[in-house]
Design an enzyme around this catalytic site. Structure first.
Site, PDB file in Angstrom:
ATOM      1  N   ASP A  16       8.820   3.770  -3.045  1.00  0.00           N
ATOM      2  CA  ASP A  16       7.850   2.794  -3.505  1.00  0.00           C
ATOM      3  C   ASP A  16       8.474   1.424  -3.391  1.00  0.00           C
ATOM      4  O   ASP A  16       9.568   1.167  -3.874  1.00  0.00           O
ATOM      5  CB  ASP A  16       7.412   3.135  -4.917  1.00  0.00           C
ATOM      6  CG  ASP A  16       6.607   4.417  -4.928  1.00  0.00           C
ATOM      7  OD1 ASP A  16       5.472   4.384  -4.440  1.00  0.00           O
ATOM      8  OD2 ASP A  16       7.120   5.445  -5.360  1.00  0.00           O
ATOM      9  N   THR A  17       7.740   0.553  -2.751  1.00  0.00           N
ATOM     10  CA  THR A  17       8.276  -0.659  -2.156  1.00  0.00           C
ATOM     11  C   THR A  17       7.224  -1.741  -2.269  1.00  0.00           C
ATOM     12  O   THR A  17       6.062  -1.450  -2.506  1.00  0.00           O
ATOM     13  CB  THR A  17       8.602  -0.379  -0.669  1.00  0.00           C
ATOM     14  OG1 THR A  17       9.567   0.672  -0.601  1.00  0.00           O
ATOM     15  CG2 THR A  17       9.122  -1.592   0.059  1.00  0.00           C
ATOM     16  N   VAL A  18       7.617  -2.991  -2.082  1.00  0.00           N
ATOM     17  CA  VAL A  18       6.641  -4.067  -1.937  1.00  0.00           C
ATOM     18  C   VAL A  18       6.966  -4.857  -0.681  1.00  0.00           C
ATOM     19  O   VAL A  18       8.126  -5.163  -0.408  1.00  0.00           O
ATOM     20  CB  VAL A  18       6.614  -5.016  -3.156  1.00  0.00           C
ATOM     21  CG1 VAL A  18       6.055  -4.309  -4.369  1.00  0.00           C
ATOM     22  CG2 VAL A  18       7.986  -5.592  -3.469  1.00  0.00           C
ATOM     23  N   SER A  64      12.652  -3.140  -2.769  1.00  0.00           N
ATOM     24  CA  SER A  64      12.333  -1.811  -3.282  1.00  0.00           C
ATOM     25  C   SER A  64      13.429  -1.299  -4.194  1.00  0.00           C
ATOM     26  O   SER A  64      14.565  -1.769  -4.160  1.00  0.00           O
ATOM     27  CB  SER A  64      12.161  -0.842  -2.113  1.00  0.00           C
ATOM     28  OG  SER A  64      12.016   0.497  -2.552  1.00  0.00           O
ATOM     29  N   MET A  76       4.448  -1.177   2.295  1.00  0.00           N
ATOM     30  CA  MET A  76       5.351  -0.268   1.598  1.00  0.00           C
ATOM     31  C   MET A  76       5.080   1.138   2.101  1.00  0.00           C
ATOM     32  O   MET A  76       4.166   1.358   2.875  1.00  0.00           O
ATOM     33  CB  MET A  76       5.135  -0.360   0.079  1.00  0.00           C
ATOM     34  CG  MET A  76       3.704  -0.133  -0.383  1.00  0.00           C
ATOM     35  SD  MET A  76       3.234   1.578  -0.677  1.00  0.00           S
ATOM     36  CE  MET A  76       3.958   1.904  -2.244  1.00  0.00           C
TER      37      MET A  76
END
Length: 542
Positions: free
Chosen positions: A355-357, A374, A437
């Site tokens: 899970d990332t931006v 992340s 993401m």
């Protein structure tokens, strides 16, 4: 609701509206793209803790309008000096745990990235804002609080499920429970989340500078809090952390140059997929057809096979990564793709999900930044050292304990990263600043968005919102499937199944497809920006 707007010159897009607003304020006050990204990224580290925190890593791809150069910044951290495979062998572990202190084995890099990025901004892009100023919104949201969104609440509920998978039960960690599970229950939507410890950490960084995160009382608190629960990182590990410049990789895509970062991130995979797809006539395939998804999926498999063989910390590899983007090599990969069936390729032994931006910015001067940060899995390791408010990442859990694997765990090594910040240039200038993401899904979604905009002239809004596919496993899945969003026609799915794809339909706007964004720079210098309807994001222009 799809957020969209068009403006003459500047835009920022992020997956969380408070972060977008912080970045826009910086742009409106005369700040440049790097400064806006730092401000927005800091807010995300407060309001999007399921995706990123100060305890994670980051990568930048920066186009400097004054010099015309493209620079990459790697702000990922190494494994600790005391971290090695023997530690896990002695505990009879065949894999690195995804949660807990033995997952938090790499030093966070985000704050070191702020240091280098803002130094570059001030020296070459006329940046004038101090880090203290840029952290203002983040500090306010941490201290005064912000309303819990539905997505954040849902992730808290998901990760406090009681089971024996090792993926949940984050309430077992004191620091996590104190912030996100007060009184023995998960926070609910629209409740106010205040993080006073994190506010004090941000105040320390603002007052004493980014090195205070790695040296001094704050660094000591992070190391002690981790050590108290069995962690392995040391004060020397933190003190040695530095972000550094890297030379971007490039490949041709139609009339553009596709750019991304070299390993230890998977930018190579993203560029290989585009390079392979560049050998096909996209218009002849047709957007959204079975042939379109089939070719892209098979290209993904080929690129991931190379990732499995080669991608890791370059300091531990002798691979010439640029050679894997040689036009003749990409053409041979394209020729090997069967059009009438699925191909048999080496599948990754490790399935990176996270899970990332991703966020992007273009300023009035034409500077552009593609940026991604992340903590790997949602809420990372779950470990929050007392008094800091910092969730430490579990990125190191992607290391392999197989000594023969390219990404085998070693002391002081950077693991292979799914994070990668893409950008398309046209005539040497930013044309498409985009990204997403989603672990394995990142290079796949990037390819779809690039093709829809470049090959089919779709707007960023339509390209980002359109139905997507995802080949691989999402975290917790046992099988590898080709996932299709429900808006993809049933006959397309049936044709793909007839070719041998293991088809799985998911909801219409599935979270598994990631949160993407895009900024298109037009010939007259105006911009069109979009964020993902699957996210809490906002695209803002001025």
């Amino acid at each position: 609701m799809i957020q969209q707007s068009t403006s003459p010159r500047a835009a920022i897009t992020t997956p969380q509206y408070l972060a977008s607003e912080a970045g826009r304020r910086v742009l409106a006050d005369g700040g440049n793209a790097i400064e806006a990204i730092v401000a927005a990224g800091a807010v995300l580290a407060v309001v999007y803790p399921q995706m990123c925190t100060l305890g994670g890593d980051a990568f930048y791809l920066v186009h400097n309008a004054r010099t015309g150069e493209l620079r990459g910044i790697n702000a990922s951290g190494k494994s600790g000096s005391k971290v090695n495979r023997k530690v896990y062998e002695e505990k009879r572990l065949s894999t690195i745990p995804s949660r807990g202190p033995l997952a938090a084995i790499t030093v966070p890099g985000i704050v070191s990235g702020w240091d280098l990025a803002l130094e570059y901004s001030s020296q070459t892009m006329r940046g004038t804002f101090s880090l203290a100023h840029l952290l203002g919104d983040a500090r306010s949201h941490a201290e005064r609080g912000f309303p819990i969104t539905r997505s954040l609440s849902d992730w808290i509920v998901e990760d406090t499920k009681v089971d024996d998978t090792g993926r949940h039960n984050l309430q077992q960690y004191k620091g996590f429970a104190k912030i996100f599970y007060p009184g023995g229950r998960p926070l609910r939507p629209m409740e106010t989340l205040r993080q006073p410890d994190l506010a004090r950490t941000l105040a320390t960084i603002a007052d004493k500078g980014p090195r205070s995160f790695y040296e001094g009382s704050l660094a000591k608190a992070l190391v002690k809090g981790l050590a108290d629960v069995g962690g392995l990182l040391t004060e020397d590990d933190f003190a040695s952390q530095r972000a550094f410049f890297v030379e971007p990789l490039r490949t041709a895509y139609r009339n553009c140059t596709a750019c991304n970062l070299p390993p230890n991130c998977q930018g190579l995979s993203s560029l290989q997929i585009l390079g392979i797809f560049n050998c096909f006539d996209a218009r002849a395939l047709g957007e959204g057809t079975a042939a379109f998804y089939h070719v892209l999926t098979e290209a993904v498999k080929r690129a991931f096979a190379d990732r499995e063989r080669y991608v890791t910390d370059p300091d531990f590899s002798g691979t010439d990564f640029a050679s894997l983007l040689d036009p003749d090599y990409l053409a041979s990969m394209a020729r090997s793709l069967p059009m009438d069936r699925v191909g048999n390729y080496l599948l990754p032994s490790l399935s990176p999900q996270g899970d990332t931006v991703w966020l992007g910015c273009v300023d009035r001067e034409g500077n552009a930044v593609s940026y991604i940060q992340s903590i790997y899995h949602d809420f990372g390791s779950g470990i929050i050292p007392e008094g800091t408010g910092v969730i430490l990442q579990n990125r190191g859990s992607f290391f392999s304990l197989d000594e023969k694997h390219a990404n085998a765990l070693e002391p002081c090594k950077r693991t292979m990263h799914t994070l990668n910040p893409p950008m398309l240039l046209k005539d040497g200038k930013p044309y498409l600043v985009y990204g997403t993401m989603g672990g394995d899904g990142q290079p796949q979604t990037q390819a779809v968005i690039a093709s829809r905009i470049v090959d089919f002239c779709m707007s960023p809004e339509d390209a980002v919102a359109a139905p997507r596919f995802l080949y691989g496993r999402t975290w917790g899945d046992d099988s590898t499937t080709l996932k299709l969003e429900g808006r993809i026609r049933a006959d397309v799915g049936a044709q793909l199944a007839s070719l041998g794809h293991n088809i799985e339909y998911v909801e219409n706007f599935s979270q598994s497809m990631g949160h993407a964004g895009a900024i298109l720079v037009k010939e007259d210098g105006s911009v069109d920006a979009a964020t993902d309807p699957r996210s809490d994001g906002l695209a803002l222009t001025l």
